[in-house]
Design an enzyme around this catalytic site. Structure first.
Site: not given
Length: 343
Positions: A131, A243
Protein backbone atom coordinates in the site's frame (compact mmCIF):
# COMPACT_ATOMS: atom_id res chain seq x y z
CA UNK A 1 -20.94 -10.61 -21.24
CA UNK A 2 -19.67 -10.49 -17.67
CA UNK A 3 -16.96 -12.35 -15.82
CA UNK A 4 -17.22 -14.91 -13.08
CA UNK A 5 -15.27 -13.22 -10.27
CA UNK A 6 -14.05 -14.62 -6.96
CA UNK A 7 -13.03 -12.42 -4.02
CA UNK A 8 -10.77 -14.35 -1.64
CA UNK A 9 -10.56 -13.03 1.93
CA UNK A 10 -13.96 -11.42 1.38
CA UNK A 11 -14.73 -10.92 5.08
CA UNK A 12 -11.56 -8.92 5.80
CA UNK A 13 -11.24 -5.14 5.59
CA UNK A 14 -9.65 -5.22 2.12
CA UNK A 15 -11.93 -7.98 0.85
CA UNK A 16 -15.01 -5.97 1.78
CA UNK A 17 -13.50 -2.93 0.08
CA UNK A 18 -12.83 -4.98 -3.08
CA UNK A 19 -16.49 -6.03 -3.21
CA UNK A 20 -17.58 -2.44 -2.67
CA UNK A 21 -15.20 -1.15 -5.37
CA UNK A 22 -16.24 -3.77 -7.94
CA UNK A 23 -19.85 -2.72 -7.46
CA UNK A 24 -19.18 1.03 -7.45
CA UNK A 25 -17.12 0.89 -10.65
CA UNK A 26 -19.62 -1.43 -12.35
CA UNK A 27 -17.01 -4.03 -13.27
CA UNK A 28 -18.67 -6.45 -15.73
CA UNK A 29 -19.63 -9.51 -13.70
CA UNK A 30 -21.96 -12.39 -14.36
CA UNK A 31 -21.37 -13.85 -10.89
CA UNK A 32 -19.40 -12.86 -7.80
CA UNK A 33 -18.25 -15.52 -5.34
CA UNK A 34 -17.19 -14.49 -1.83
CA UNK A 35 -14.58 -16.83 -0.32
CA UNK A 36 -13.04 -16.97 3.15
CA UNK A 37 -11.94 -19.49 5.75
CA UNK A 38 -14.26 -22.26 6.88
CA UNK A 39 -15.17 -20.42 10.08
CA UNK A 40 -16.74 -17.62 7.97
CA UNK A 41 -18.56 -19.96 5.58
CA UNK A 42 -22.28 -19.29 5.56
CA UNK A 43 -21.95 -15.67 6.66
CA UNK A 44 -23.58 -13.01 4.51
CA UNK A 45 -21.79 -10.07 2.93
CA UNK A 46 -22.98 -7.22 0.72
CA UNK A 47 -22.11 -6.71 -2.91
CA UNK A 48 -23.48 -3.36 -4.01
CA UNK A 49 -26.72 -1.99 -2.62
CA UNK A 50 -29.06 -4.86 -3.49
CA UNK A 51 -27.03 -8.08 -3.57
CA UNK A 52 -26.12 -10.19 -0.56
CA UNK A 53 -23.56 -12.97 -1.03
CA UNK A 54 -23.22 -16.06 1.11
CA UNK A 55 -19.56 -16.66 1.99
CA UNK A 56 -18.15 -19.96 0.78
CA UNK A 57 -15.28 -22.05 2.14
CA UNK A 58 -12.04 -21.36 0.27
CA UNK A 59 -10.57 -24.77 1.14
CA UNK A 60 -13.43 -26.57 -0.59
CA UNK A 61 -13.91 -24.23 -3.53
CA UNK A 62 -13.16 -25.34 -7.12
CA UNK A 63 -11.87 -22.40 -9.21
CA UNK A 64 -12.69 -24.11 -12.51
CA UNK A 65 -14.75 -21.68 -14.58
CA UNK A 66 -13.77 -18.61 -12.56
CA UNK A 67 -12.33 -15.94 -14.85
CA UNK A 68 -10.57 -13.71 -12.32
CA UNK A 69 -9.92 -13.96 -8.58
CA UNK A 70 -8.93 -11.03 -6.40
CA UNK A 71 -7.00 -12.37 -3.41
CA UNK A 72 -6.49 -10.65 -0.05
CA UNK A 73 -6.43 -13.43 2.56
CA UNK A 74 -2.86 -13.12 3.87
CA UNK A 75 0.37 -14.31 2.28
CA UNK A 76 0.36 -17.83 3.73
CA UNK A 77 -3.13 -18.51 2.38
CA UNK A 78 -2.34 -17.01 -1.02
CA UNK A 79 0.77 -19.20 -1.22
CA UNK A 80 -1.48 -22.27 -1.17
CA UNK A 81 -4.60 -21.19 -3.03
CA UNK A 82 -3.46 -18.63 -5.63
CA UNK A 83 -1.42 -21.21 -7.60
CA UNK A 84 -4.35 -23.62 -7.28
CA UNK A 85 -6.68 -21.02 -8.78
CA UNK A 86 -4.22 -20.19 -11.55
CA UNK A 87 -3.83 -23.88 -12.41
CA UNK A 88 -7.61 -24.04 -12.88
CA UNK A 89 -7.38 -21.33 -15.55
CA UNK A 90 -8.29 -18.38 -13.32
CA UNK A 91 -6.33 -15.12 -13.58
CA UNK A 92 -5.25 -14.22 -10.04
CA UNK A 93 -4.73 -10.65 -8.82
CA UNK A 94 -3.03 -11.07 -5.45
CA UNK A 95 -2.94 -8.30 -2.86
CA UNK A 96 -0.56 -10.07 -0.46
CA UNK A 97 3.24 -9.94 -0.34
CA UNK A 98 3.59 -13.58 -1.41
CA UNK A 99 4.35 -13.16 -5.14
CA UNK A 100 5.42 -9.53 -5.56
CA UNK A 101 9.11 -10.12 -6.11
CA UNK A 102 8.76 -13.48 -7.83
CA UNK A 103 10.21 -13.55 -11.37
CA UNK A 104 7.51 -13.80 -13.99
CA UNK A 105 4.87 -12.20 -11.78
CA UNK A 106 4.04 -8.63 -12.86
CA UNK A 107 3.89 -6.07 -10.04
CA UNK A 108 1.45 -3.45 -11.27
CA UNK A 109 0.16 0.02 -10.55
CA UNK A 110 -2.04 0.82 -13.57
CA UNK A 111 -1.20 4.55 -13.62
CA UNK A 112 2.51 3.68 -13.70
CA UNK A 113 3.26 0.42 -15.54
CA UNK A 114 0.16 -0.98 -17.30
CA UNK A 115 2.49 -2.31 -20.03
CA UNK A 116 3.56 -5.00 -17.56
CA UNK A 117 0.22 -6.75 -18.19
CA UNK A 118 -0.01 -6.37 -21.96
CA UNK A 119 -0.23 -10.16 -22.10
CA UNK A 120 -1.36 -12.84 -19.69
CA UNK A 121 1.49 -13.81 -17.31
CA UNK A 122 2.62 -17.41 -17.68
CA UNK A 123 2.08 -18.11 -13.98
CA UNK A 124 -1.44 -16.69 -14.15
CA UNK A 125 -0.75 -14.33 -11.23
CA UNK A 126 -0.49 -10.52 -11.12
CA UNK A 127 0.70 -8.94 -7.88
CA UNK A 128 -0.68 -5.83 -6.19
CA UNK A 129 2.14 -3.82 -4.54
CA UNK A 130 2.42 -2.79 -0.91
CA UNK A 131 0.00 0.00 0.00
CA UNK A 132 2.77 2.49 0.83
CA UNK A 133 4.63 1.71 -2.38
CA UNK A 134 1.52 2.24 -4.50
CA UNK A 135 0.83 5.81 -3.43
CA UNK A 136 4.50 6.79 -3.60
CA UNK A 137 5.12 5.48 -7.14
CA UNK A 138 1.89 7.08 -8.40
CA UNK A 139 3.32 10.42 -7.23
CA UNK A 140 6.89 9.72 -8.39
CA UNK A 141 6.00 8.51 -11.88
CA UNK A 142 5.19 11.87 -13.58
CA UNK A 143 8.24 13.45 -11.94
CA UNK A 144 10.46 10.56 -13.05
CA UNK A 145 9.35 11.17 -16.63
CA UNK A 146 10.60 14.76 -16.43
CA UNK A 147 13.83 14.58 -14.47
CA UNK A 148 14.54 10.90 -13.62
CA UNK A 149 14.43 9.98 -9.95
CA UNK A 150 17.85 9.10 -8.53
CA UNK A 151 17.22 8.65 -4.79
CA UNK A 152 14.21 8.69 -2.45
CA UNK A 153 14.17 9.17 1.33
CA UNK A 154 10.70 8.52 2.73
CA UNK A 155 9.09 8.40 6.15
CA UNK A 156 5.63 6.84 6.30
CA UNK A 157 2.79 7.45 8.73
CA UNK A 158 0.65 4.33 8.30
CA UNK A 159 -2.89 3.78 9.53
CA UNK A 160 -3.74 0.77 11.67
CA UNK A 161 -6.16 -0.56 9.03
CA UNK A 162 -3.06 -1.64 7.11
CA UNK A 163 -2.67 -4.33 9.77
CA UNK A 164 -6.28 -5.53 9.51
CA UNK A 165 -9.56 -5.33 11.38
CA UNK A 166 -8.10 -6.64 14.65
CA UNK A 167 -5.57 -3.80 14.64
CA UNK A 168 -8.35 -1.27 14.13
CA UNK A 169 -10.23 -2.81 17.03
CA UNK A 170 -7.10 -2.58 19.19
CA UNK A 171 -6.69 1.15 18.53
CA UNK A 172 -10.34 1.68 19.44
CA UNK A 173 -10.19 -0.38 22.63
CA UNK A 174 -6.89 1.16 23.78
CA UNK A 175 -8.18 4.69 23.15
CA UNK A 176 -11.26 3.93 25.23
CA UNK A 177 -9.07 2.36 27.95
CA UNK A 178 -7.03 5.55 28.28
CA UNK A 179 -10.13 7.59 29.02
CA UNK A 180 -11.42 5.21 31.68
CA UNK A 181 -7.94 4.72 33.18
CA UNK A 182 -7.65 1.02 32.28
CA UNK A 183 -4.33 -0.53 31.23
CA UNK A 184 -4.08 -0.90 27.44
CA UNK A 185 -4.20 -4.48 26.12
CA UNK A 186 -1.43 -4.97 23.54
CA UNK A 187 -1.92 -7.86 21.10
CA UNK A 188 -1.58 -6.64 17.51
CA UNK A 189 1.37 -4.28 17.95
CA UNK A 190 4.65 -4.36 19.89
CA UNK A 191 3.65 -1.36 22.03
CA UNK A 192 0.42 0.52 22.70
CA UNK A 193 -0.75 2.30 19.55
CA UNK A 194 -3.29 4.68 21.12
CA UNK A 195 -1.72 8.15 21.54
CA UNK A 196 1.58 6.72 20.30
CA UNK A 197 3.63 6.11 17.15
CA UNK A 198 5.54 2.88 16.53
CA UNK A 199 8.55 2.84 14.14
CA UNK A 200 8.13 -0.85 13.41
CA UNK A 201 6.02 -2.47 10.66
CA UNK A 202 6.58 -6.13 9.79
CA UNK A 203 9.65 -8.04 11.02
CA UNK A 204 13.22 -6.76 11.42
CA UNK A 205 15.82 -7.82 8.87
CA UNK A 206 19.56 -8.36 9.34
CA UNK A 207 20.50 -4.83 8.21
CA UNK A 208 18.19 -3.18 10.76
CA UNK A 209 15.48 -2.28 8.26
CA UNK A 210 12.01 -3.75 8.64
CA UNK A 211 10.41 -5.90 5.95
CA UNK A 212 7.97 -3.06 5.19
CA UNK A 213 10.88 -0.71 4.52
CA UNK A 214 12.55 -3.33 2.32
CA UNK A 215 9.32 -3.78 0.37
CA UNK A 216 9.13 -0.09 -0.47
CA UNK A 217 12.66 -0.14 -1.88
CA UNK A 218 12.53 -3.31 -3.96
CA UNK A 219 8.98 -2.78 -5.18
CA UNK A 220 9.71 0.78 -6.33
CA UNK A 221 12.63 -0.51 -8.36
CA UNK A 222 10.58 -3.32 -9.92
CA UNK A 223 7.68 -1.02 -10.83
CA UNK A 224 9.38 2.24 -11.76
CA UNK A 225 13.12 1.92 -12.40
CA UNK A 226 15.73 -0.59 -11.20
CA UNK A 227 18.28 2.20 -10.65
CA UNK A 228 16.31 4.18 -8.06
CA UNK A 229 17.73 4.07 -4.54
CA UNK A 230 15.16 4.13 -1.72
CA UNK A 231 15.55 4.35 2.04
CA UNK A 232 12.36 4.23 4.09
CA UNK A 233 11.35 4.53 7.73
CA UNK A 234 7.90 3.03 8.18
CA UNK A 235 5.86 4.12 11.18
CA UNK A 236 2.47 3.00 12.49
CA UNK A 237 0.33 5.88 13.77
CA UNK A 238 -3.00 6.00 15.66
CA UNK A 239 -5.11 6.71 12.57
CA UNK A 240 -7.84 4.33 11.37
CA UNK A 241 -7.65 4.85 7.59
CA UNK A 242 -5.18 6.68 5.35
CA UNK A 243 -1.43 6.40 4.94
CA UNK A 244 0.70 9.55 4.73
CA UNK A 245 4.28 9.90 3.52
CA UNK A 246 6.95 12.59 3.71
CA UNK A 247 8.99 12.08 0.55
CA UNK A 248 12.37 13.63 -0.33
CA UNK A 249 13.56 13.04 -3.87
CA UNK A 250 16.89 13.65 -5.59
CA UNK A 251 16.68 13.81 -9.39
CA UNK A 252 19.32 13.34 -12.06
CA UNK A 253 18.22 16.52 -13.87
CA UNK A 254 16.95 19.88 -12.63
CA UNK A 255 13.22 20.17 -11.93
CA UNK A 256 11.40 23.21 -10.60
CA UNK A 257 8.52 23.30 -8.14
CA UNK A 258 6.31 24.65 -10.93
CA UNK A 259 7.22 21.82 -13.29
CA UNK A 260 6.56 19.27 -10.60
CA UNK A 261 3.22 20.80 -9.64
CA UNK A 262 2.02 20.94 -13.26
CA UNK A 263 3.14 17.38 -13.98
CA UNK A 264 1.39 16.08 -10.88
CA UNK A 265 -1.83 17.97 -11.70
CA UNK A 266 -1.86 16.46 -15.20
CA UNK A 267 -1.15 12.88 -14.05
CA UNK A 268 -3.92 10.28 -13.68
CA UNK A 269 -4.93 9.28 -10.17
CA UNK A 270 -3.43 12.36 -8.46
CA UNK A 271 -5.06 15.34 -6.79
CA UNK A 272 -2.78 18.26 -5.91
CA UNK A 273 -3.86 20.14 -2.78
CA UNK A 274 -1.05 22.59 -2.08
CA UNK A 275 -1.93 26.20 -1.31
CA UNK A 276 0.69 27.07 1.34
CA UNK A 277 -2.04 28.31 3.65
CA UNK A 278 -3.25 27.01 6.99
CA UNK A 279 -5.01 23.77 6.07
CA UNK A 280 -3.85 23.92 2.46
CA UNK A 281 -2.74 20.28 2.46
CA UNK A 282 -4.32 16.82 2.61
CA UNK A 283 -4.55 14.70 5.75
CA UNK A 284 -5.73 11.11 6.27
CA UNK A 285 -8.95 12.14 8.02
CA UNK A 286 -10.37 14.03 5.05
CA UNK A 287 -9.30 11.67 2.24
CA UNK A 288 -10.74 8.42 3.66
CA UNK A 289 -12.99 6.91 1.00
CA UNK A 290 -11.33 8.81 -1.86
CA UNK A 291 -9.69 7.11 -4.85
CA UNK A 292 -6.92 9.61 -5.58
CA UNK A 293 -3.40 9.99 -4.22
CA UNK A 294 -3.27 13.50 -2.73
CA UNK A 295 -0.01 15.46 -3.02
CA UNK A 296 0.75 18.53 -0.92
CA UNK A 297 3.70 20.54 0.49
CA UNK A 298 5.62 20.51 -2.83
CA UNK A 299 8.86 22.39 -2.26
CA UNK A 300 12.54 22.48 -3.06
CA UNK A 301 14.93 20.35 -1.02
CA UNK A 302 18.11 22.50 -0.84
CA UNK A 303 20.21 19.78 0.82
CA UNK A 304 20.85 17.82 -2.39
CA UNK A 305 21.32 18.72 -6.05
CA UNK A 306 18.02 18.73 -7.94
CA UNK A 307 16.00 17.98 -4.82
CA UNK A 308 12.28 18.21 -4.14
CA UNK A 309 10.16 17.30 -1.13
CA UNK A 310 6.44 16.58 -0.94
CA UNK A 311 3.74 15.07 1.26
CA UNK A 312 1.36 12.45 -0.11
CA UNK A 313 -1.74 10.84 1.41
CA UNK A 314 -4.02 8.05 0.21
CA UNK A 315 -6.73 5.74 1.52
CA UNK A 316 -4.74 2.55 2.08
CA UNK A 317 -7.81 0.31 1.81
CA UNK A 318 -8.82 1.81 -1.54
CA UNK A 319 -5.92 2.96 -3.73
CA UNK A 320 -3.49 1.15 -1.46
CA UNK A 321 -5.27 -2.18 -1.95
CA UNK A 322 -8.80 -2.74 -3.29
CA UNK A 323 -8.97 -0.03 -5.95
CA UNK A 324 -5.55 -0.87 -7.38
CA UNK A 325 -6.56 -4.55 -7.66
CA UNK A 326 -9.83 -3.66 -9.40
CA UNK A 327 -7.99 -1.26 -11.72
CA UNK A 328 -5.70 -4.14 -12.71
CA UNK A 329 -8.79 -6.22 -13.50
CA UNK A 330 -10.17 -3.33 -15.55
CA UNK A 331 -6.89 -3.03 -17.43
CA UNK A 332 -6.73 -6.72 -18.39
CA UNK A 333 -10.40 -6.50 -19.42
CA UNK A 334 -9.67 -3.44 -21.56
CA UNK A 335 -6.61 -4.86 -23.29
CA UNK A 336 -8.20 -8.24 -23.99
CA UNK A 337 -6.01 -10.30 -21.65
CA UNK A 338 -9.09 -11.34 -19.68
CA UNK A 339 -11.73 -13.23 -21.60
CA UNK A 340 -15.03 -14.33 -20.05
CA UNK A 341 -15.50 -18.06 -20.03
CA UNK A 342 -11.87 -18.77 -20.78
CA UNK A 343 -9.65 -16.82 -18.40
Amino acid sequence: MGYRVAVVGATGAVGREILKTLAERDFPVSEVVALASGRSAGAEISFGEKTVLKVRDLERFDFTGVDVALFSPGAAVSAIHAPRAAAAGCLVIDNTSQFRMEPGVPLVVPEVNPHAIAKRPKKGIIANPNCSTIQMVVALHPLHDIAKVKRVVVATYQAVSGAGKEAMDELWSQTRAVFVNDPPVVEQFTKPIAFNVIPHIDRFMDDGATKEEWKMAVETRKILDPDIQVVATCVRVPVMIGHAEAVHVEFERPITERQAREALRDAPGITVLDTRDDGGYATPLEIAGEDAVFVSRIRRDPTVPNGLAFWCVADNLRKGAALNAVQIAEEVHRNGVLKAGGG
